[in-house]
Design a protein around this motif. Structure first.
Motif, PDB file in Angstrom:
ATOM      1  N   SER A 181       0.836  -1.194   0.000  1.00 24.63           N
ATOM      2  CA  SER A 181       0.000   0.000   0.000  1.00 24.63           C
ATOM      3  C   SER A 181       0.873   1.248   0.000  1.00 24.63           C
ATOM      4  CB  SER A 181      -0.916   0.004   1.237  1.00 24.63           C
ATOM      5  OG  SER A 181      -0.160   0.120   2.419  1.00 24.63           O
ATOM      6  N   ASP A 183       1.083   5.440   1.069  1.00 24.45           N
ATOM      7  CA  ASP A 183       0.487   6.553   1.816  1.00 24.45           C
ATOM      8  C   ASP A 183       0.122   7.701   0.881  1.00 24.45           C
ATOM      9  OD1 ASP A 183       0.770   5.218   4.215  1.00 24.45           O
ATOM     10  OD2 ASP A 183       2.804   5.982   4.538  1.00 24.45           O
ATOM     11  N   VAL A 197     -10.185  10.786 -10.533  1.00 22.51           N
ATOM     12  CA  VAL A 197     -10.831  11.755  -9.645  1.00 22.51           C
ATOM     13  C   VAL A 197     -11.693  12.714 -10.454  1.00 22.51           C
ATOM     14  CG1 VAL A 197     -10.448  13.673  -8.054  1.00 22.51           C
ATOM     15  CG2 VAL A 197      -9.068  11.592  -7.860  1.00 22.51           C
ATOM     16  N   ILE A 202     -13.301   7.828  -8.461  1.00 19.42           N
ATOM     17  CA  ILE A 202     -12.848   7.685  -7.083  1.00 19.42           C
ATOM     18  C   ILE A 202     -12.848   9.052  -6.428  1.00 19.42           C
ATOM     19  CG2 ILE A 202     -11.408   5.669  -7.591  1.00 19.42           C
ATOM     20  CD1 ILE A 202      -8.969   7.527  -7.471  1.00 19.42           C
ATOM     21  N   ASP A 203     -12.915   9.049  -5.095  1.00 23.84           N
ATOM     22  CA  ASP A 203     -12.843  10.331  -4.383  1.00 23.84           C
ATOM     23  C   ASP A 203     -11.785  10.323  -3.281  1.00 23.84           C
ATOM     24  OD1 ASP A 203     -14.003   8.650  -2.576  1.00 23.84           O
ATOM     25  OD2 ASP A 203     -15.912   9.735  -2.459  1.00 23.84           O
ATOM     26  N   THR A 204     -11.131   9.170  -3.093  1.00 22.57           N
ATOM     27  CA  THR A 204     -10.066   9.072  -2.074  1.00 22.57           C
ATOM     28  C   THR A 204      -8.833   8.454  -2.723  1.00 22.57           C
ATOM     29  OG1 THR A 204     -10.962   6.943  -1.360  1.00 22.57           O
ATOM     30  CG2 THR A 204     -11.642   8.886  -0.116  1.00 22.57           C
ATOM     31  N   PRO A 205      -8.009   9.240  -3.377  1.00 28.49           N
ATOM     32  CA  PRO A 205      -6.872   8.707  -4.130  1.00 28.49           C
ATOM     33  C   PRO A 205      -5.741   8.168  -3.261  1.00 28.49           C
ATOM     34  CG  PRO A 205      -6.826  11.095  -4.146  1.00 28.49           C
ATOM     35  CD  PRO A 205      -8.138  10.705  -3.528  1.00 28.49           C
ATOM     36  N   ASN A 206      -5.581   8.655  -2.043  1.00 33.99           N
ATOM     37  CA  ASN A 206      -4.441   8.255  -1.219  1.00 33.99           C
ATOM     38  C   ASN A 206      -4.707   6.936  -0.482  1.00 33.99           C
ATOM     39  OD1 ASN A 206      -3.008  10.557  -1.919  1.00 33.99           O
ATOM     40  ND2 ASN A 206      -3.878  11.752  -0.245  1.00 33.99           N
ATOM     41  N   GLY A 207      -3.613   6.224  -0.138  1.00 33.85           N
ATOM     42  CA  GLY A 207      -3.705   5.017   0.683  1.00 33.85           C
ATOM     43  C   GLY A 207      -4.095   3.767  -0.066  1.00 33.85           C
ATOM     44  N   GLY A 208      -4.005   3.781  -1.404  1.00 32.25           N
ATOM     45  CA  GLY A 208      -4.368   2.608  -2.170  1.00 32.25           C
ATOM     46  C   GLY A 208      -3.252   1.579  -2.229  1.00 32.25           C
ATOM     47  N   TYR A 213      -3.546   1.020  -7.793  1.00 38.20           N
ATOM     48  CA  TYR A 213      -2.940   2.013  -8.673  1.00 38.20           C
ATOM     49  C   TYR A 213      -2.597   1.420 -10.035  1.00 38.20           C
ATOM     50  CZ  TYR A 213      -2.679   5.121  -4.656  1.00 38.20           C
ATOM     51  OH  TYR A 213      -3.002   5.914  -3.590  1.00 38.20           O
TER      52      TYR A 213
END
Length: 225
Positions: A181, A183, A197, A202-208, A213
């Protein structure tokens, strides 16, 4: 066959079934077999005194039976040479597995819920498994005499080792997931994430994760997003 040989024959089976989810403590199972048979394997492999009953077959009992004499206590009086029909099995393990099916009935709820071998021996007598008023004390004496609780402890040790192995594997999985994952959005996926986005995908791009990705990047390169 000596008494110790009898115990050594049954112990691995009793431990195995307990590990598989049997409600019967190995110590109780072995003591019961000693008490019911005198420490000898009968020709019909029924070491638990299980009678034919209603005759309903099970996956472990296919209707075979033998007639034998036993003794019963009725209203405080012992009667010897009482005839009875007993289930006959292909092997010892089948007799124990068939007994486990019997203990699934509500009559034996207290047997299944017992938290110790002592509690289970009391439950067996209280539920009417045997008519002998001294059934509990006889089982407990056998357990103590032959140190049968060592097999209960063996099960506990094996379950604890299994728990630790599962915990270790889960920790490894968690570590791998953390490694896979991010950050923040990795540089090679930024264009794909921006496009996802912007399109509302998607609306939460971070932490994938890496796979997350990678999928977005593939979709972006194919012009899907």
């Amino acid at each position: 066959m000596t008494r110790q040989e009898f115990i050594q024959l049954l112990a691995p089976i009793a431990v195995k079934l307990r590990l598989e989810g049997s409600s019967i403590y190995p110590s109780v199972r072995i003591a019961q077999a000693i008490l019911e048979t005198g420490g000898k394997v009968n020709a019909w492999n029924n070491l638990v005194g299980y009678k034919v009953g209603n005759g309903q077959t099970t996956p472990y009992w296919h209707g075979d039976r033998v007639s034998a004499k036993t003794w019963e206590v009725v209203n405080g009086t012992r009667y010897d040479n009482v005839p009875g029909d007993f289930r006959a099995y292909r092997n010892i393990e089948d007799s124990f597995r068939d007994q486990d099916l019997l203990f699934q009935f509500s009559r034996y709820t207290s047997v299944r819920q017992a938290k110790s071998s002592e509690e289970q021996t009391r439950a067996l007598q209280n539920s009417g498994y045997a008519t002998d008023p001294a059934y509990t004390s006889k089982l407990n004496t056998l357990i103590q005499t032959y140190q049968l609780k060592q097999y209960d402890q063996e099960v506990a040790r094996m379950l604890e080792e299994l728990r630790k192995q599962i915990e270790g594997l889960q920790n490894q999985v968690n570590a791998l997931e953390k490694q896979l994952s991010f950050d923040a959005v990795p540089g090679w996926a930024k264009a794909a994430v921006d496009a996802a986005v912007a399109s509302g995908l998607i609306d939460t791009p971070n932490g994938g994760s890496y796979d997350f990705y990678r999928l977005l990047t593939v979709l972006h390169r194919k012009g899907i997003i």
